[in-house]
Design a protein around this motif. Sequence first.
Motif, PDB file in Angstrom:
ATOM      1  N   GLY A 169       0.810  -1.213   0.000  1.00  0.00           N
ATOM      2  CA  GLY A 169       0.000   0.000   0.000  1.00  0.00           C
ATOM      3  C   GLY A 169       0.848   1.269   0.000  1.00  0.00           C
ATOM      4  O   GLY A 169       0.647   2.158  -0.833  1.00  0.00           O
ATOM      5  N   PRO A 170       1.822   1.394   0.918  1.00  0.00           N
ATOM      6  CA  PRO A 170       2.707   2.563   0.872  1.00  0.00           C
ATOM      7  C   PRO A 170       3.488   2.669  -0.438  1.00  0.00           C
ATOM      8  O   PRO A 170       3.689   3.778  -0.950  1.00  0.00           O
ATOM      9  CB  PRO A 170       3.649   2.337   2.060  1.00  0.00           C
ATOM     10  CG  PRO A 170       2.833   1.544   3.029  1.00  0.00           C
ATOM     11  CD  PRO A 170       2.001   0.632   2.170  1.00  0.00           C
ATOM     12  N   LEU A 171       3.925   1.533  -0.987  1.00  0.00           N
ATOM     13  CA  LEU A 171       4.670   1.564  -2.244  1.00  0.00           C
ATOM     14  C   LEU A 171       3.809   2.122  -3.375  1.00  0.00           C
ATOM     15  O   LEU A 171       4.255   2.983  -4.148  1.00  0.00           O
ATOM     16  CB  LEU A 171       5.147   0.151  -2.591  1.00  0.00           C
ATOM     17  CG  LEU A 171       5.894  -0.017  -3.923  1.00  0.00           C
ATOM     18  CD1 LEU A 171       7.156   0.816  -3.937  1.00  0.00           C
ATOM     19  CD2 LEU A 171       6.216  -1.483  -4.167  1.00  0.00           C
ATOM     20  N   LEU A 172       2.555   1.653  -3.461  1.00  0.00           N
ATOM     21  CA  LEU A 172       1.682   2.152  -4.518  1.00  0.00           C
ATOM     22  C   LEU A 172       1.339   3.622  -4.297  1.00  0.00           C
ATOM     23  O   LEU A 172       1.378   4.426  -5.238  1.00  0.00           O
ATOM     24  CB  LEU A 172       0.402   1.318  -4.590  1.00  0.00           C
ATOM     25  CG  LEU A 172      -0.570   1.780  -5.684  1.00  0.00           C
ATOM     26  CD1 LEU A 172      -1.035   0.600  -6.551  1.00  0.00           C
ATOM     27  CD2 LEU A 172      -1.773   2.504  -5.112  1.00  0.00           C
ATOM     28  N   GLN A 173       1.013   3.986  -3.067  1.00  0.00           N
ATOM     29  CA  GLN A 173       0.679   5.384  -2.794  1.00  0.00           C
ATOM     30  C   GLN A 173       1.865   6.303  -3.077  1.00  0.00           C
ATOM     31  O   GLN A 173       1.695   7.429  -3.563  1.00  0.00           O
ATOM     32  CB  GLN A 173       0.239   5.553  -1.339  1.00  0.00           C
ATOM     33  CG  GLN A 173      -1.105   4.935  -1.031  1.00  0.00           C
ATOM     34  CD  GLN A 173      -1.578   5.322   0.364  1.00  0.00           C
ATOM     35  OE1 GLN A 173      -2.323   6.261   0.555  1.00  0.00           O
ATOM     36  NE2 GLN A 173      -1.110   4.577   1.355  1.00  0.00           N
ATOM     37  N   GLY A 174       3.062   5.823  -2.785  1.00  0.00           N
ATOM     38  CA  GLY A 174       4.245   6.612  -3.040  1.00  0.00           C
ATOM     39  C   GLY A 174       4.528   6.809  -4.523  1.00  0.00           C
ATOM     40  O   GLY A 174       5.318   7.673  -4.894  1.00  0.00           O
ATOM     41  N   TYR A 184      -0.191   9.014   4.666  1.00  0.00           N
ATOM     42  CA  TYR A 184       0.165   8.478   5.984  1.00  0.00           C
ATOM     43  C   TYR A 184      -1.079   8.205   6.821  1.00  0.00           C
ATOM     44  O   TYR A 184      -1.176   7.169   7.496  1.00  0.00           O
ATOM     45  CB  TYR A 184       1.081   9.467   6.704  1.00  0.00           C
ATOM     46  CG  TYR A 184       1.476   9.042   8.095  1.00  0.00           C
ATOM     47  CD1 TYR A 184       2.451   8.067   8.298  1.00  0.00           C
ATOM     48  CD2 TYR A 184       0.873   9.608   9.212  1.00  0.00           C
ATOM     49  CE1 TYR A 184       2.815   7.674   9.577  1.00  0.00           C
ATOM     50  CE2 TYR A 184       1.229   9.230  10.498  1.00  0.00           C
ATOM     51  CZ  TYR A 184       2.206   8.261  10.675  1.00  0.00           C
ATOM     52  OH  TYR A 184       2.558   7.873  11.944  1.00  0.00           O
ATOM     53  N   VAL A 185      -2.047   9.117   6.747  1.00  0.00           N
ATOM     54  CA  VAL A 185      -3.279   8.952   7.518  1.00  0.00           C
ATOM     55  C   VAL A 185      -4.034   7.715   7.050  1.00  0.00           C
ATOM     56  O   VAL A 185      -4.477   6.884   7.862  1.00  0.00           O
ATOM     57  CB  VAL A 185      -4.168  10.201   7.388  1.00  0.00           C
ATOM     58  CG1 VAL A 185      -5.479  10.009   8.136  1.00  0.00           C
ATOM     59  CG2 VAL A 185      -3.434  11.439   7.893  1.00  0.00           C
ATOM     60  N   LEU A 186      -4.197   7.566   5.729  1.00  0.00           N
ATOM     61  CA  LEU A 186      -4.910   6.403   5.194  1.00  0.00           C
ATOM     62  C   LEU A 186      -4.179   5.116   5.538  1.00  0.00           C
ATOM     63  O   LEU A 186      -4.805   4.099   5.877  1.00  0.00           O
ATOM     64  CB  LEU A 186      -5.067   6.545   3.677  1.00  0.00           C
ATOM     65  CG  LEU A 186      -5.841   5.420   2.979  1.00  0.00           C
ATOM     66  CD1 LEU A 186      -7.281   5.378   3.474  1.00  0.00           C
ATOM     67  CD2 LEU A 186      -5.804   5.608   1.461  1.00  0.00           C
ATOM     68  N   THR A 187      -2.855   5.137   5.464  1.00  0.00           N
ATOM     69  CA  THR A 187      -2.062   3.950   5.783  1.00  0.00           C
ATOM     70  C   THR A 187      -2.282   3.522   7.228  1.00  0.00           C
ATOM     71  O   THR A 187      -2.471   2.326   7.509  1.00  0.00           O
ATOM     72  CB  THR A 187      -0.567   4.227   5.541  1.00  0.00           C
ATOM     73  OG1 THR A 187      -0.380   4.554   4.161  1.00  0.00           O
ATOM     74  CG2 THR A 187       0.282   3.013   5.878  1.00  0.00           C
ATOM     75  N   ARG A 188      -2.285   4.476   8.138  1.00  0.00           N
ATOM     76  CA  ARG A 188      -2.518   4.143   9.544  1.00  0.00           C
ATOM     77  C   ARG A 188      -3.935   3.639   9.766  1.00  0.00           C
ATOM     78  O   ARG A 188      -4.159   2.700  10.546  1.00  0.00           O
ATOM     79  CB  ARG A 188      -2.247   5.376  10.417  1.00  0.00           C
ATOM     80  CG  ARG A 188      -0.784   5.799  10.477  1.00  0.00           C
ATOM     81  CD  ARG A 188       0.070   4.750  11.190  1.00  0.00           C
ATOM     82  NE  ARG A 188      -0.374   4.551  12.555  1.00  0.00           N
ATOM     83  CZ  ARG A 188       0.062   5.251  13.597  1.00  0.00           C
ATOM     84  NH1 ARG A 188       0.974   6.203  13.416  1.00  0.00           N
ATOM     85  NH2 ARG A 188      -0.382   5.003  14.802  1.00  0.00           N
ATOM     86  N   GLN A 189      -4.914   4.249   9.100  1.00  0.00           N
ATOM     87  CA  GLN A 189      -6.304   3.832   9.267  1.00  0.00           C
ATOM     88  C   GLN A 189      -6.526   2.393   8.829  1.00  0.00           C
ATOM     89  O   GLN A 189      -7.344   1.674   9.410  1.00  0.00           O
ATOM     90  CB  GLN A 189      -7.231   4.759   8.478  1.00  0.00           C
ATOM     91  CG  GLN A 189      -7.393   6.146   9.082  1.00  0.00           C
ATOM     92  CD  GLN A 189      -8.258   7.050   8.231  1.00  0.00           C
ATOM     93  OE1 GLN A 189      -8.499   6.774   7.051  1.00  0.00           O
ATOM     94  NE2 GLN A 189      -8.719   8.143   8.809  1.00  0.00           N
ATOM     95  N   LEU A 190      -5.793   1.965   7.801  1.00  0.00           N
ATOM     96  CA  LEU A 190      -5.985   0.617   7.251  1.00  0.00           C
ATOM     97  C   LEU A 190      -4.875  -0.339   7.685  1.00  0.00           C
ATOM     98  O   LEU A 190      -4.634  -1.364   7.042  1.00  0.00           O
ATOM     99  CB  LEU A 190      -6.064   0.682   5.724  1.00  0.00           C
ATOM    100  CG  LEU A 190      -7.263   1.469   5.175  1.00  0.00           C
ATOM    101  CD1 LEU A 190      -7.254   1.490   3.653  1.00  0.00           C
ATOM    102  CD2 LEU A 190      -8.574   0.884   5.687  1.00  0.00           C
ATOM    103  N   ASN A 191      -4.208  -0.004   8.788  1.00  0.00           N
ATOM    104  CA  ASN A 191      -3.211  -0.883   9.421  1.00  0.00           C
ATOM    105  C   ASN A 191      -2.023  -1.197   8.515  1.00  0.00           C
ATOM    106  O   ASN A 191      -1.462  -2.302   8.558  1.00  0.00           O
ATOM    107  CB  ASN A 191      -3.875  -2.198   9.882  1.00  0.00           C
ATOM    108  CG  ASN A 191      -4.985  -1.967  10.883  1.00  0.00           C
ATOM    109  OD1 ASN A 191      -4.816  -1.204  11.832  1.00  0.00           O
ATOM    110  ND2 ASN A 191      -6.131  -2.593  10.661  1.00  0.00           N
ATOM    111  N   GLY A 192      -1.640  -0.229   7.688  1.00  0.00           N
ATOM    112  CA  GLY A 192      -0.449  -0.391   6.867  1.00  0.00           C
ATOM    113  C   GLY A 192       0.803  -0.020   7.629  1.00  0.00           C
ATOM    114  O   GLY A 192       0.766   0.336   8.811  1.00  0.00           O
ATOM    115  N   ASP A 193       1.936  -0.095   6.947  1.00  0.00           N
ATOM    116  CA  ASP A 193       3.228   0.218   7.555  1.00  0.00           C
ATOM    117  C   ASP A 193       3.397   1.744   7.571  1.00  0.00           C
ATOM    118  O   ASP A 193       3.882   2.344   6.611  1.00  0.00           O
ATOM    119  CB  ASP A 193       4.353  -0.446   6.740  1.00  0.00           C
ATOM    120  CG  ASP A 193       5.698  -0.373   7.438  1.00  0.00           C
ATOM    121  OD1 ASP A 193       5.927   0.586   8.201  1.00  0.00           O
ATOM    122  OD2 ASP A 193       6.542  -1.262   7.203  1.00  0.00           O
TER     123      ASP A 193
END
Length: 301
Positions: A93-98, A264-273
């Motif tokens: 998820g972080p890789l794609l968002q980045g 970062y907010v979405l990542t935390r909400q969906l239990n990402g790194d």
Amino acid sequence: MLFFTIWPLFALICLGYLLARSGFPDPGFWPAAERINYFLLFPALLVSSLANAPVRDPQVLRLGGAAVAIILFAALALALMRRFLPMPAARFGPLLQGTVRFNTYLGLAILTTLVGPVGIERAALYLAIAVPLVNVLSIMALTEAGQARTPLSMFATMARNPLILACLGGIALALTGWGLPFGTGRFLDVLAQASLPLGLLCVGAALQPATLHRDGLILAATGALRLLFMPLLAALMVRAVGLSGVEALVLIVFSAIPTAPTSYVLTRQLNGDGTLMAGIITSQTIAAIATIPLVLWVLGP
């Protein structure tokens, strides 16, 4: 010359970082400022920019199609890569968002500096198409197949996004020809004027340099994809679909800017790194000081 034109924008980001680290005006100020910008000031900017926009202009339609093509191509390439280099959704998820998400505050500020109000208008049309798409892709990337990826749950998430709602409202006003009557246009313009400088200060306040020591290879790869490969893809798309002028500049700028701090907010909400996502945001924002002037000098229309 281009660097000196846009360096004040990065100076605002640096100022936000310094203010936040010094504790001024108060640690609680920055989350509150980010919320008021995200839920009020920035939506006002989008609505006011879209209300009278030429949504039926063929150049604008080509801009929207090009935006969708670039984002989907990058997402598909990453999905194929994942088949050969498996990784959990928390890190994919972080890789794609980045790679596919973008810092809307910085993009709009650059376009305002380079081409003025018409840049904001065309950029708002780009955002109306790209923001819902990257949000859907981000949710899918951060969640394994299951309940969180059902159409209903994704629709509910999108329906709570103020940027998407503002884009839909602004386009509806443009399509109906109603515009912004009874002085509401001036009201929204006054609100909108505070959005970009406050947004850039908040971007700086959210930077986390301590996260840069981890996952150096992923940070470097994602930075190269976002800051170099995506604008190159945009330049090729500009030629392929015949974009020119402001529309071409919008496509290249939004492909060359770093990823969105809200990732970062979405990542935390969906239990990402979250640590990885914070590192991607921080590293790209720092690197963009050098890459954006270079990309615009080499690829700009």
